[in-house]
Design an enzyme around this catalytic site. Structure first.
Site, PDB file in Angstrom:
ATOM      1  N   GLU A  24       7.666  -4.799   2.916  1.00 50.28           N
ATOM      2  CA  GLU A  24       8.787  -4.982   1.989  1.00 50.28           C
ATOM      3  C   GLU A  24       9.211  -3.721   1.270  1.00 50.28           C
ATOM      4  O   GLU A  24      10.232  -3.701   0.571  1.00 50.28           O
ATOM      5  CB  GLU A  24       8.423  -6.034   0.938  1.00 50.28           C
ATOM      6  CG  GLU A  24       7.585  -5.540  -0.239  1.00 50.28           C
ATOM      7  CD  GLU A  24       6.098  -5.410   0.032  1.00 50.28           C
ATOM      8  OE1 GLU A  24       5.328  -5.239  -0.922  1.00 50.28           O
ATOM      9  OE2 GLU A  24       5.704  -5.468   1.210  1.00 50.28           O
ATOM     10  N   HIS A  57       2.385  -3.386   3.612  1.00 48.08           N
ATOM     11  CA  HIS A  57       3.548  -3.796   2.814  1.00 48.08           C
ATOM     12  C   HIS A  57       4.850  -3.532   3.572  1.00 48.08           C
ATOM     13  O   HIS A  57       5.452  -2.461   3.436  1.00 48.08           O
ATOM     14  CB  HIS A  57       3.560  -3.028   1.486  1.00 48.08           C
ATOM     15  CG  HIS A  57       2.528  -3.467   0.526  1.00 48.08           C
ATOM     16  ND1 HIS A  57       2.726  -4.499  -0.369  1.00 48.08           N
ATOM     17  CD2 HIS A  57       1.266  -3.021   0.317  1.00 48.08           C
ATOM     18  CE1 HIS A  57       1.636  -4.672  -1.097  1.00 48.08           C
ATOM     19  NE2 HIS A  57       0.726  -3.782  -0.693  1.00 48.08           N
ATOM     20  N   CYS A  83      -0.381  -8.273   2.074  1.00 44.35           N
ATOM     21  CA  CYS A  83      -1.491  -7.635   1.357  1.00 44.35           C
ATOM     22  C   CYS A  83      -2.343  -8.689   0.644  1.00 44.35           C
ATOM     23  O   CYS A  83      -3.062  -9.436   1.304  1.00 44.35           O
ATOM     24  CB  CYS A  83      -0.976  -6.544   0.420  1.00 44.35           C
ATOM     25  SG  CYS A  83      -2.272  -5.406  -0.131  1.00 44.35           S
TER      26      CYS A  83
END
Length: 229
Positions: free
Chosen positions: A171, A169, A92
């Site tokens: 993660e 994202h 990002c």
């Protein structure tokens, strides 16, 4: 000898910042890659020679805003790491920062995204189609000829050399999203009015197992093609 990764985060609060990398941490550990979490918001830049991999995470700041006090320091550090040929993954804000370093650009997104979307990918082994969590009002224009994935909002991934920049994202876990919410509360900040935080929290929790697998695939493929030894 195990490889060493540096993960740059932008929440300097001890106890929260270690949670920001989310699913990236176990994906690295599974591959015997030790990682250290650092925030240049409050810390000096370390010696890039000490690391075999760099991961730059998201931020509530804009990668295009040169008035951000620590941004010039981080841009210089990331540029130095990339110029050394160190494999670098940007998430990002991190992907936007890498776009700037490599000759692309960052600006306001024509279509901001807050929620899970799929991407149209040219390399599903490296960047699966998702769905991935999106949470951005800015967007990158990647360096020419490097775009790897896209959706209706614009570019979603680019790759060049040992660099992979992502707009989404990978993660995200329930605990990482909780750490975001805790930071927002501590800062007295609220997301845009159209963002349904509780719906996102539920969606993250429901998709966590799938998200862990997708992140592991992405990180594993990136490490396989960029790390030596």
């Amino acid at each position: 000898m195990a490889n060493r990764a540096l993960i740059l985060v932008h929440d300097p609060a001890p106890g929260r910042r270690e949670r920001v990398p989310g699913a990236i941490g176990p994906a690295l550990s599974t591959r015997d890659i030790k990682h250290e979490v650092v925030s240049l918001v409050t810390e000096d830049a370390p010696d890039p020679a000490g690391y075999d991999l760099l991961v730059v995470m998201g931020s509530s700041e804009s990668a295009a805003d040169d008035t951000v006090p620590w941004l010039a320091k981080e841009l210089a550090f990331v540029r130095a790491v990339v110029e050394r040929g160190v494999p670098t993954l940007g998430v990002c804000f991190g992907g936007q920062l890498l776009a700037r370093v490599l000759g692309g650009s960052v600006g306001r997104a024509a279509l901001p995204e807050f929620g899970f979307t799929a991407v149209d990918t040219d390399d599903a082994a490296l960047v699966p189609a998702g769905p991935w969590l999106q949470f951005h009002s800015d967007a990158f224009v990647p360096p020419p000829g490097t775009e790897l994935a896209r959706n209706a909002s614009g570019s979603q991934a680019f790759a060049t050399g040992k660099v992979l920049g992502l707009q989404f994202h990978p993660e995200m876990t329930a605990d990482t999203f909780a750490s975001w919410c805790e930071r927002w509360a501590a800062a007295g900040w609220a997301p845009r009015s159209e963002v349904d935080v509780e719906r996102l929290r539920a969606d993250v929790a429901a998709g966590e197992a799938r998200g862990l697998q997708l992140c592991d695939q992405l990180v594993g493929a990136f490490c396989a093609v960029t790390l030596v030894g």
